[in-house]
Design a protein around this motif. Structure first.
Motif, PDB file in Angstrom:
ATOM      1  N   TYR A   1      37.529  27.602  36.267  1.00 40.61           N
ATOM      2  CA  TYR A   1      37.890  28.141  36.310  1.00 40.61           C
ATOM      3  C   TYR A   1      39.340  29.189  35.206  1.00 40.61           C
ATOM      4  O   TYR A   1      39.473  28.111  34.655  1.00 40.61           O
ATOM      5  CB  TYR A   1      39.278  28.156  37.728  1.00 40.61           C
TER       6      TYR A   1
ATOM      7  N   TRP B   1      42.301  32.483  33.702  1.00 40.65           N
ATOM      8  CA  TRP B   1      42.444  33.269  34.399  1.00 40.65           C
ATOM      9  C   TRP B   1      44.025  34.019  33.151  1.00 40.65           C
ATOM     10  O   TRP B   1      43.663  33.480  32.188  1.00 40.65           O
ATOM     11  CB  TRP B   1      43.279  32.940  35.527  1.00 40.65           C
TER      12      TRP B   1
ATOM     13  N   LEU C   1      37.317  36.111  31.138  1.00 36.29           N
ATOM     14  CA  LEU C   1      36.789  35.431  32.485  1.00 36.29           C
ATOM     15  C   LEU C   1      36.165  35.287  32.947  1.00 36.29           C
ATOM     16  O   LEU C   1      35.634  34.347  33.761  1.00 36.29           O
ATOM     17  CB  LEU C   1      38.404  36.522  33.375  1.00 36.29           C
TER      18      LEU C   1
ATOM     19  N   ALA D   1      43.931  39.074  34.891  1.00 32.12           N
ATOM     20  CA  ALA D   1      43.903  38.239  36.786  1.00 32.12           C
ATOM     21  C   ALA D   1      44.961  36.961  36.549  1.00 32.12           C
ATOM     22  O   ALA D   1      45.392  36.095  35.588  1.00 32.12           O
ATOM     23  CB  ALA D   1      42.338  37.184  37.325  1.00 32.12           C
ATOM     24  N   ASN D   2      45.662  37.758  37.193  1.00 31.35           N
ATOM     25  CA  ASN D   2      47.042  35.977  37.700  1.00 31.35           C
ATOM     26  C   ASN D   2      46.912  35.041  38.674  1.00 31.35           C
ATOM     27  O   ASN D   2      47.712  34.221  38.305  1.00 31.35           O
ATOM     28  CB  ASN D   2      48.513  36.827  37.887  1.00 31.35           C
ATOM     29  N   THR D   3      45.550  35.155  38.947  1.00 29.46           N
ATOM     30  CA  THR D   3      45.643  33.952  39.456  1.00 29.46           C
ATOM     31  C   THR D   3      43.811  33.436  39.661  1.00 29.46           C
ATOM     32  O   THR D   3      42.725  34.339  38.971  1.00 29.46           O
ATOM     33  CB  THR D   3      45.240  34.027  41.521  1.00 29.46           C
ATOM     34  N   PRO D   4      43.410  31.759  39.370  1.00 25.27           N
ATOM     35  CA  PRO D   4      42.540  31.042  39.001  1.00 25.27           C
ATOM     36  C   PRO D   4      40.905  32.481  39.099  1.00 25.27           C
ATOM     37  O   PRO D   4      41.043  32.385  41.501  1.00 25.27           O
ATOM     38  CB  PRO D   4      42.075  30.428  39.135  1.00 25.27           C
ATOM     39  N   GLN D   5      40.042  32.964  38.159  1.00 22.60           N
ATOM     40  CA  GLN D   5      38.662  33.087  38.899  1.00 22.60           C
ATOM     41  C   GLN D   5      36.913  31.649  38.525  1.00 22.60           C
ATOM     42  O   GLN D   5      37.499  31.609  36.893  1.00 22.60           O
ATOM     43  CB  GLN D   5      38.417  34.669  38.337  1.00 22.60           C
TER      44      GLN D   5
END
Length: 244
Positions: free
Chosen positions: A4, A6, A14, A23-27
């Motif tokens: 993951y 971010w 990413l 992205a500020n949340t895990p992708q």
């Protein structure tokens, strides 16, 4: 194991699902094969990972910026690659051969390096690098604007019991059981040898007070951990990143 990521995504570092948006949340990074993530190496604009597939078959994938060949895809450099793509080849003594299992993997600002295990069918114990060669960052003995989009042999550590590999923006280091080897730029003392304007196009052995079993490199500094859990750092310290 899954991967993951971010943060910044302007070069697709990413995932390909966000259209270059941060992205500020895990992708989750989706690979084109089923397997477990064995090793990961990230820079600010690209990333690479080694995947172990069922049956213990290893493959290496890279994604993100590819303007100077840092993904090692064996094609012309150019547009970013927004999905993990297999690094399938390396060049040993002018012969193109398949990329085997890697014993270590590291990413610099515009280059990538790996260590081959001693029992690799070809190039056992070698370090291989690809990407931009300016300031000697690939350790191949070349400087200037040369760019390699296929992994090139950079140094032979087959006779050393090496333990760790680390890359900064324009330098790299390998630690063995009783020695430290570094190459590339030394503008801020990050290579640990010679003057501030010097650069080494090939690995240079450095004198160290005690063996360093684990290395980590920042943009312009390097740190190592010895057997007594003491940390030694050198290089740029404008923001106290070298610990002094």
């Amino acid at each position: 194991r899954e991967l993951y990521c971010w943060g910044d995504n302007r070069d697709g570092q990413l995932t390909d699902s966000l259209a270059a948006a941060p992205a500020n949340t895990p992708q989750r990074v989706t690979f084109p094969v089923n397997g477990s993530v064995e090793a990961v190496a990230l820079s600010d604009r690209h990333g690479c990972a080694q995947i172990v597939k069922p049956g213990s078959e290893y493959e290496t994938y890279c994604w993100g910026a590819h303007d100077v060949g840092q993904l090692g895809l064996g094609d012309a450099q150019g547009a970013s690659v927004t999905a993990p793509t297999r690094v399938g080849q390396m060049s040993i003594n002018g012969t193109i051969t398949g990329l085997p299992r890697l014993a270590a993997l590291a990413a610099g600002a515009q280059h990538t390096c790996a260590m081959l295990p001693d029992n690799a069918p070809i190039g056992g114990g070698d370090g291989i690098c690809w990407g931009r060669s300016a300031n000697g960052r690939l350790g191949t003995g070349q400087d200037g604007i040369a760019r390699f989009s296929t992994a090139q042999p950079s140094f032979d550590f087959a006779a050393l019991d090496w333990e760790s590999l680390a890359l900064g923006e324009q330098h790299g280091c390998v630690a063995s059981e009783d020695a430290l080897w570094c190459w590339g730029s030394n503008l801020h003392g990050e290579r640990g040898g010679g003057g501030a304007t010097s650069q080494e196009l090939a690995p240079e052995e450095l004198s160290i007070p005690s063996p360093l079993g684990e290395l980590s490199a920042g943009t312009h500094h390097t740190c190592g951990l010895d057997a007594n859990n003491n940390v030694t750092c050198w290089g740029l310290s404008a923001e106290k990143q070298s610990g002094n």
